[in-house]
Scaffold this active site. Structure first.
Site, PDB file in Angstrom:
ATOM      1  N   CYS A   1      -5.992 -10.058   5.799  1.00  0.00           N
ATOM      2  CA  CYS A   1      -4.874  -9.331   6.428  1.00  0.00           C
ATOM      3  C   CYS A   1      -3.960 -10.219   7.270  1.00  0.00           C
ATOM      4  CB  CYS A   1      -5.435  -8.202   7.294  1.00  0.00           C
ATOM      5  SG  CYS A   1      -6.254  -6.945   6.323  1.00  0.00           S
TER       6      CYS A   1
HETATM    7  N1  LIG Z   1     -10.191  -6.259   4.200  1.00  0.00           N
HETATM    8  C1  LIG Z   1      -9.650  -5.708   5.252  1.00  0.00           C
HETATM    9  O1  LIG Z   1     -10.125  -5.863   6.369  1.00  0.00           O
HETATM   10  C2  LIG Z   1      -8.414  -4.814   5.135  1.00  0.00           C
HETATM   11  C3  LIG Z   1      -8.065  -3.994   6.209  1.00  0.00           C
HETATM   12  C4  LIG Z   1      -6.964  -3.158   6.106  1.00  0.00           C
HETATM   13  C5  LIG Z   1      -6.195  -3.188   4.946  1.00  0.00           C
HETATM   14  N2  LIG Z   1      -6.530  -4.023   3.924  1.00  0.00           N
HETATM   15  C6  LIG Z   1      -5.689  -3.995   2.725  1.00  0.00           C
HETATM   16  O2  LIG Z   1      -6.323  -3.201   1.747  1.00  0.00           O
HETATM   17  C7  LIG Z   1      -6.085  -3.729   0.426  1.00  0.00           C
HETATM   18  C8  LIG Z   1      -7.413  -4.005  -0.256  1.00  0.00           C
HETATM   19  O3  LIG Z   1      -8.093  -5.011   0.451  1.00  0.00           O
HETATM   20  P1  LIG Z   1      -9.648  -5.269   0.291  1.00  0.00           P
HETATM   21  O4  LIG Z   1     -10.016  -6.191   1.402  1.00  0.00           O
HETATM   22  O5  LIG Z   1     -10.379  -3.989   0.136  1.00  0.00           O
HETATM   23  O6  LIG Z   1      -9.675  -6.052  -1.107  1.00  0.00           O
HETATM   24  P2  LIG Z   1     -10.966  -6.410  -1.972  1.00  0.00           P
HETATM   25  O7  LIG Z   1     -10.625  -7.647  -2.716  1.00  0.00           O
HETATM   26  O8  LIG Z   1     -12.185  -6.407  -1.102  1.00  0.00           O
HETATM   27  O9  LIG Z   1     -11.118  -5.197  -2.973  1.00  0.00           O
HETATM   28  C9  LIG Z   1     -10.180  -4.871  -3.906  1.00  0.00           C
HETATM   29  C10 LIG Z   1     -10.878  -4.311  -5.137  1.00  0.00           C
HETATM   30  O10 LIG Z   1      -9.854  -3.899  -6.041  1.00  0.00           O
HETATM   31  C11 LIG Z   1     -10.292  -4.199  -7.364  1.00  0.00           C
HETATM   32  N3  LIG Z   1      -9.105  -4.228  -8.232  1.00  0.00           N
HETATM   33  C12 LIG Z   1      -8.167  -5.189  -8.364  1.00  0.00           C
HETATM   34  N4  LIG Z   1      -7.227  -4.803  -9.244  1.00  0.00           N
HETATM   35  C13 LIG Z   1      -7.569  -3.563  -9.685  1.00  0.00           C
HETATM   36  C14 LIG Z   1      -7.005  -2.647 -10.581  1.00  0.00           C
HETATM   37  N5  LIG Z   1      -5.868  -2.903 -11.207  1.00  0.00           N
HETATM   38  N6  LIG Z   1      -7.639  -1.485 -10.800  1.00  0.00           N
HETATM   39  C15 LIG Z   1      -8.809  -1.208 -10.169  1.00  0.00           C
HETATM   40  N7  LIG Z   1      -9.411  -2.032  -9.277  1.00  0.00           N
HETATM   41  C16 LIG Z   1      -8.780  -3.193  -9.044  1.00  0.00           C
HETATM   42  C17 LIG Z   1     -10.989  -5.531  -7.209  1.00  0.00           C
HETATM   43  O11 LIG Z   1     -11.854  -5.787  -8.298  1.00  0.00           O
HETATM   44  C18 LIG Z   1     -11.734  -5.321  -5.880  1.00  0.00           C
HETATM   45  O12 LIG Z   1     -13.021  -4.785  -6.081  1.00  0.00           O
HETATM   46  C19 LIG Z   1      -5.223  -4.952   0.641  1.00  0.00           C
HETATM   47  O13 LIG Z   1      -3.878  -4.618   0.510  1.00  0.00           O
HETATM   48  C20 LIG Z   1      -5.510  -5.348   2.087  1.00  0.00           C
HETATM   49  O14 LIG Z   1      -4.417  -6.048   2.664  1.00  0.00           O
HETATM   50  C21 LIG Z   1      -7.637  -4.809   3.981  1.00  0.00           C
END
Ligand SMILES: NC(=O)c1ccc[n+]([C@@H]2O[C@H](COP(=O)([O-])OP(=O)(O)OC[C@H]3O[C@@H](n4cnc5c(N)ncnc54)[C@H](O)[C@@H]3O)[C@@H](O)[C@H]2O)c1
Length: 441
Positions: A278
């Protein structure tokens, strides 16, 4: 008009009865905790992810996300309340779809929204009347309105009339023992007032408090303000650390004293740089958008510059500390303590510790690392496995560098046996008479 009202009513009723089928797209740090909370509320939930291993794990009741315990996940899976699939056709069953896919930067630091576009394509293929689609991934203001809405409306279905579209940023703070998905208030913005209303009703079933804003763009901007606020304040305090070094002062003492002011000051702490999915990334989504409007986001760029140079600064300080011992950095044995980007989690994405290790290796230091949460890392010299923190290993190193202040590290032991400790996190503050020479950032 009648059909539109009936559609909204039936979706709302299904939501209120917790019968609406929810598909969470992306089962990572954000999606899996959300899927679990929704299933605990009583919604039938399907997690759709393109990663077959992650899907298999979830279906076996195994979580690879620290904040989701197997004991919580397994009963939901066994009861059939939560299932996972790699088949996008699952979206055909969805009353509500929440998109939680990654939003990284490209090599040129431009937003990479390809994961969002892929997810929306899958939804578009099965979009049906009466469906709610919510984007939760962090992104630049305008994504929902300018990218997602036109794609979904290509089906001939109209937003606010046939289906509902909203943006609601996830605010999960991995490893936070108090705030998690359920008790962290949600911001929601809809493409139309009806979209916002339906999305609010949906989240209110599961999340303690929902805060409505006027548009999807506003909701997108809220998340970017939150993360830019952190990035800029960390950049400021990192620069104060550089200033204190020059002034011969202890930055930690200065921050603690300033934090005694009960109003108008919020402490942020310096460190080896920014990490995670993030804070190092999201502000660039905002500055990229502003560049397209001929505006240069000065605070974001400056904070990004200071924060991204912290690993180099840490390595310079380690070299200086070794120099004091009449030791060159080349050939010195360095024990890096902690590689996760923050305390008590296993996430190494964008972790500055990896940069510090790479820079130390470039200067020909011999580096090992320890981390209770991370068994192996990738380095420029190939994979590296963690080592144990033992008295012998500490005695054998030239410098132990604390990069992540995991609670599980025995700082007493570290300060008793290592000859030199470089502490980037003030983790040794309670060690009153260390045998080691302890140098703080
Ligand atoms: N990690 C954090 O602390 C956090 C906090 C708030 C917001 N976010 C935001 O949330 C979003 C997700 O982050 P995250 O940390 O959960 O990512 P992550 O990488 O942990 O998880 C994302 C998942 O999405 C899957 N994926 C990718 N493309 C896909 C598709 N086309 N269809 C289905 N699944 C798909 C991946 O395989 C993965 O399992 C980002 O935009 C991030 O900025 C993250």
């Amino acid at each position: 008009m009648k059909a539109k009202k009936a559609r909204a009513a039936s979706l709302e009723e299904r939501i209120l009865r917790h019968e609406a089928h929810v598909v969470v797209v992306g089962l990572g740090y954000v999606g899996l905790p959300l899927a679990v909370e929704l299933a605990q509320t009583g919604f039938p939930v399907t997690g759709y992810d393109i990663a077959a291993k992650r899907v298999a794990n979830v279906n076996a009741g195994k979580s690879d996300i620290l904040d989701v315990k197997d004991e919580v996940l397994r009963p939901l899976v066994e009861a059939g309340k939560l299932t996972a699939t790699t088949d996008p056709k699952a979206l055909a069953q969805a009353d509500c779809a929440s998109i939680c896919v990654p939003t990284p930067l490209s090599k040129t630091k431009d937003p990479d929204v390809s994961f969002i576009l892929d997810a929306v394509k899958a939804i578009k293929n099965t979009l049906h009347p009466g469906m709610l689609v919510v984007l939760e991934s962090t992104t630049y203001p305008g994504t929902t309105e300018e990218l997602i809405r036109p794609m979904l409306e290509e089906t001939g279905l109209k937003v606010g009339k046939d289906f509902y579209l909203a943006f609601s940023p996830e605010r999960v703070d991995p490893g936070n023992p108090i705030y998690h998905t359920q008790n962290t208030p949600r911001v929601v913005g809809g493409t139309t007032p009806e979209c916002a209303r339906i999305a609010k009703v949906f989240y209110e079933q599961t999340i303690a408090k929902v805060y409505l804003v006027s548009s999807t763009q506003a909701a997108e901007m809220v998340k970017l303000l939150e993360n830019t606020f952190r990035s800029v304040n960390i950049g400021l305090v990192n620069e104060v650390a550089l200033m204190c070094d020059r002034l011969g002062m202890d930055v930690w003492e200065i921050i603690d004293a300033a934090a005694s002011k009960p109003f108008g000051f919020m402490p942020f702490y310096p460190g080896p740089g920014l990490g995670g999915h993030c804070i190092p990334i999201d502000p660039h989504y905002l500055s990229w958008k502003l560049k397209s409007l001929n505006y240069y986001a000065r605070f974001i760029e400056l904070a990004g510059d200071i924060n991204s140079h912290m690993p180099e600064y840490v390595v310079d300080r380690v070299a200086r500390a070794l120099n004091h011992e009449k030791k060159p950095i080349a050939g010195s044995n360095i024990l890096a303590l902690g590689v996760a980007y923050k305390r008590d989690i296993s996430d190494v994405r964008e972790s500055p510790a990896l940069d510090v290790i790479r820079l130390l290796q470039q200067r020909e230091a011999v580096v090992e690392y320890a981390d209770p949460y991370v068994p192996e890392i990738k380095t420029d010299n190939g994979p590296m496995k963690r080592v144990k923190v033992t008295p012998e290993r500490l005695q054998g190193c030239d410098c132990a560098v604390i990069l992540t202040d995991h609670v599980g590290f025995d700082y007493e032991l570290i300060c008793r046996h290592a000859p030199l400790v470089f502490d980037t996190r003030n983790a040794t503050r309670n060690i009153t008479s260390p045998k080691a020479r302890v140098v703080k950032l």
